[in-house]
Scaffold this motif. Structure first.
Motif, PDB file in Angstrom:
ATOM      1  N   UNK A 241      22.707  27.852  -3.205  1.00 30.97           N
ATOM      2  CA  UNK A 241      23.870  27.109  -3.678  1.00 30.97           C
ATOM      3  C   UNK A 241      23.850  27.134  -5.205  1.00 30.97           C
ATOM      4  N   UNK A 242      24.993  26.857  -5.806  1.00 31.81           N
ATOM      5  CA  UNK A 242      25.064  26.882  -7.261  1.00 31.81           C
ATOM      6  C   UNK A 242      24.092  25.856  -7.856  1.00 31.81           C
ATOM      7  N   UNK A 243      23.994  24.690  -7.233  1.00 30.99           N
ATOM      8  CA  UNK A 243      23.074  23.654  -7.736  1.00 30.99           C
ATOM      9  C   UNK A 243      21.631  24.147  -7.662  1.00 30.99           C
ATOM     10  N   UNK A 244      21.292  24.821  -6.565  1.00 29.00           N
ATOM     11  CA  UNK A 244      19.926  25.348  -6.430  1.00 29.00           C
ATOM     12  C   UNK A 244      19.679  26.499  -7.417  1.00 29.00           C
ATOM     13  N   UNK A 245      20.677  27.364  -7.571  1.00 29.92           N
ATOM     14  CA  UNK A 245      20.537  28.467  -8.532  1.00 29.92           C
ATOM     15  C   UNK A 245      20.254  27.910  -9.935  1.00 29.92           C
ATOM     16  N   UNK A 246      20.992  26.862 -10.309  1.00 22.86           N
ATOM     17  CA  UNK A 246      20.798  26.245 -11.626  1.00 22.86           C
ATOM     18  C   UNK A 246      19.387  25.661 -11.728  1.00 22.86           C
ATOM     19  N   UNK A 247      18.974  24.980 -10.678  1.00 21.13           N
ATOM     20  CA  UNK A 247      17.636  24.374 -10.675  1.00 21.13           C
ATOM     21  C   UNK A 247      16.553  25.441 -10.864  1.00 21.13           C
ATOM     22  N   UNK A 248      16.729  26.562 -10.183  1.00 14.68           N
ATOM     23  CA  UNK A 248      15.733  27.649 -10.275  1.00 14.68           C
ATOM     24  C   UNK A 248      15.758  28.285 -11.673  1.00 14.68           C
ATOM     25  N   UNK A 249      16.962  28.475 -12.218  1.00 17.94           N
ATOM     26  CA  UNK A 249      17.080  29.061 -13.565  1.00 17.94           C
ATOM     27  C   UNK A 249      16.438  28.144 -14.607  1.00 17.94           C
ATOM     28  N   UNK A 250      16.616  26.836 -14.413  1.00 21.22           N
ATOM     29  CA  UNK A 250      16.004  25.889 -15.355  1.00 21.22           C
ATOM     30  C   UNK A 250      14.485  25.892 -15.248  1.00 21.22           C
TER      31      UNK A 250
ATOM     32  N   UNK B  43      10.846  29.395  -3.719  1.00 17.27           N
ATOM     33  CA  UNK B  43       9.995  29.258  -2.532  1.00 17.27           C
ATOM     34  C   UNK B  43       9.884  27.786  -2.128  1.00 17.27           C
ATOM     35  N   UNK B  44       9.732  26.924  -3.135  1.00 18.11           N
ATOM     36  CA  UNK B  44       9.636  25.478  -2.870  1.00 18.11           C
ATOM     37  C   UNK B  44      10.918  24.977  -2.199  1.00 18.11           C
ATOM     38  N   UNK B  45      12.065  25.512  -2.632  1.00 12.59           N
ATOM     39  CA  UNK B  45      13.369  25.099  -2.089  1.00 12.59           C
ATOM     40  C   UNK B  45      13.712  25.823  -0.787  1.00 12.59           C
ATOM     41  N   UNK B  46      12.845  26.770  -0.395  1.00 13.83           N
ATOM     42  CA  UNK B  46      13.063  27.567   0.820  1.00 13.83           C
ATOM     43  C   UNK B  46      14.379  28.349   0.768  1.00 13.83           C
ATOM     44  N   UNK B  47      14.663  28.964  -0.376  1.00  7.76           N
ATOM     45  CA  UNK B  47      15.836  29.828  -0.507  1.00  7.76           C
ATOM     46  C   UNK B  47      15.388  31.195  -1.032  1.00  7.76           C
ATOM     47  N   UNK B  48      16.262  32.202  -0.881  1.00  2.00           N
ATOM     48  CA  UNK B  48      15.940  33.551  -1.376  1.00  2.00           C
ATOM     49  C   UNK B  48      16.999  33.957  -2.399  1.00  2.00           C
TER      50      UNK B  48
ATOM     51  N   UNK C  95      20.921  33.935  -8.581  1.00  2.66           N
ATOM     52  CA  UNK C  95      21.975  33.899  -7.575  1.00  2.66           C
ATOM     53  C   UNK C  95      21.393  34.121  -6.188  1.00  2.66           C
ATOM     54  N   UNK C  96      21.984  33.457  -5.192  1.00  2.00           N
ATOM     55  CA  UNK C  96      21.533  33.647  -3.817  1.00  2.00           C
ATOM     56  C   UNK C  96      21.509  32.361  -3.010  1.00  2.00           C
TER      57      UNK C  96
ATOM     58  N   UNK D  75      15.113  39.314   1.657  1.00  7.71           N
ATOM     59  CA  UNK D  75      16.143  38.621   2.423  1.00  7.71           C
ATOM     60  C   UNK D  75      17.340  38.177   1.617  1.00  7.71           C
ATOM     61  N   UNK D  76      17.297  38.299   0.301  1.00  6.64           N
ATOM     62  CA  UNK D  76      18.474  37.918  -0.502  1.00  6.64           C
ATOM     63  C   UNK D  76      19.608  38.892  -0.203  1.00  6.64           C
ATOM     64  N   UNK D  77      20.850  38.378  -0.070  1.00  3.10           N
ATOM     65  CA  UNK D  77      21.988  39.281   0.189  1.00  3.10           C
ATOM     66  C   UNK D  77      22.119  40.313  -0.941  1.00  3.10           C
ATOM     67  N   UNK D  78      22.484  41.529  -0.600  1.00  3.64           N
ATOM     68  CA  UNK D  78      22.578  42.595  -1.612  1.00  3.64           C
ATOM     69  C   UNK D  78      23.591  42.267  -2.708  1.00  3.64           C
ATOM     70  N   UNK D  79      24.636  41.540  -2.361  1.00  2.00           N
ATOM     71  CA  UNK D  79      25.677  41.239  -3.335  1.00  2.00           C
ATOM     72  C   UNK D  79      25.209  40.390  -4.505  1.00  2.00           C
ATOM     73  N   UNK D  80      24.131  39.654  -4.328  1.00  2.00           N
ATOM     74  CA  UNK D  80      23.720  38.752  -5.404  1.00  2.00           C
ATOM     75  C   UNK D  80      22.861  39.451  -6.461  1.00  2.00           C
TER      76      UNK D  80
END
Lengths: 132, 132, 132, 132
Positions: free
Chosen positions: D115-124, D18-23, D112-113, D43-48
């Motif tokens: 950029x890879x850098x953002x996905x990593x940041x969220x997972x961390x 939410x902070x990064x404004x991504x889904x 997933x959903x 709003x996250x794409x179904x594929x992810x």
């Protein structure tokens, strides 16, 4: 489930199958259904490789022997079609749940290739290694 | 099906399962059968992870609770083998269809891990969140 | 491929892995790519269970070690995408083809869990059982 | 991996997304790769949905973050085609391995959903819950 224990269970199953003059496959899985050891006796039909694995998997995933699972997954049972879940399960005897001394699920052994009664007998011979 | 609603349904299901002293898995899917939220309670058998998902999927794909689906997909029912379509479906209770205020299908919730009657009770507790 | 031979190969692989202080999975398949014996050493990552099986399968299906298969199935090789056939194959070392004294394919052994060089070394230690 | 911990990780991931404004989708698995909790943001794409699960599975099966796995499974890496094992794995960042205080593998989180850098940041952000 240590490999040393799983190997001893395989050996016990092979001895019992030899005593019964039958040829079977034996699969030992851990408490999360991952394989630890497997053996196919000379002459066992190729189709029972997968059956032994599915029996072990079924027992550990639902924490009951496959002979008990068969009753609930039967068309007249309380959970008909349950055998279609988890990539396909088996609804007949030969998968035996393994429990540690404290009652925790330790894994399962699956035996296939002889009659269902013989498969169960062989699986129980393997299971006794854990409680010995 | 918004995540905020699905999460509230998961919480309601967890509360009801705790009240019944059972451990279950809960899956919430949207009107197109895609997962929105999932939770596995500590101690639930690993096999019911997939069952909870298949119950939710079955309910939404055929727009009926899985207890109703079980009657038509049974060997003595009007559509025996229907449970083998769509990658495998479940023919026993615990999948409950969710409808919006206007009657449109909103998704489904699938619960597995206790008796079928308890699974249904827990799924209905979740479904009441939508109509509240 | 007799079980007695496959078991002796597993034992030889376990001894070599212990000597190298690594933990691996070992799969032995027959000349038709069907599993004969399998063992997972304590502490081996769960992902290498499947890898050891795929290495053995790849070697026997194309009658070459997987290190050789890797060269032809690489994006720059003569048969890129060959690794996507047969349900998925592996394009790196650790699968070793087994031949009988008369040169006929006898099966394959697949080892995974250590470095590729170590996996190959362990698989060769197993293979020597056949030629001993 | 207790549900209470997995749920707290999901919440931390949602807050960071939410902070990064991504889904994104977030999957938490236990040390044996079985799902514990999952959430799909609106709003996250179904594929992810599947990608988040495969990232978590890949990390725990090979005991490394998927960004590290990507290097060895790359066509120029030491284990090209490794991504084709275990029912299909993912070779890019967003799957983070979780370890307990004693260093034992506790499970993994897959995001997933974005950029890879953002996905990593969220997972961390999710992983920090375990070490807090």
């Amino acid at each position: 489930m240590k490999l040393s224990v799983a190997s001893a269970m395989i050996d016990a199953a092979l001895a019992e199958a030899t005593r019964l003059k039958v040829t079977v496959c034996i699969t030992v899985v851990d408490a999360a259904a991952w394989p630890v050891a497997f053996a196919r006796m000379d002459g066992a039909p190729l189709g029972v490789i997968d059956v032994s694995g599915k029996k072990a998997k079924t027992a550990v995933l639902f924490q009951m022997d496959t002979a008990a699972f068969a009753k609930i997954a039967h068309p007249d049972g309380v959970a008909y079609s349950l055998e279609n879940t988890n990539g396909g399960l088996t609804s007949f005897g030969g998968g035996v749940l393994l429990k540690a001394a404290d009652g925790a699920v330790a894994g399962a052994v699956g035996v296939s290739g002889a009659t269902s009664a013989e498969d169960i007998d062989i699986a129980r011979a393997a299971a006794r290694v854990l409680s010995a």
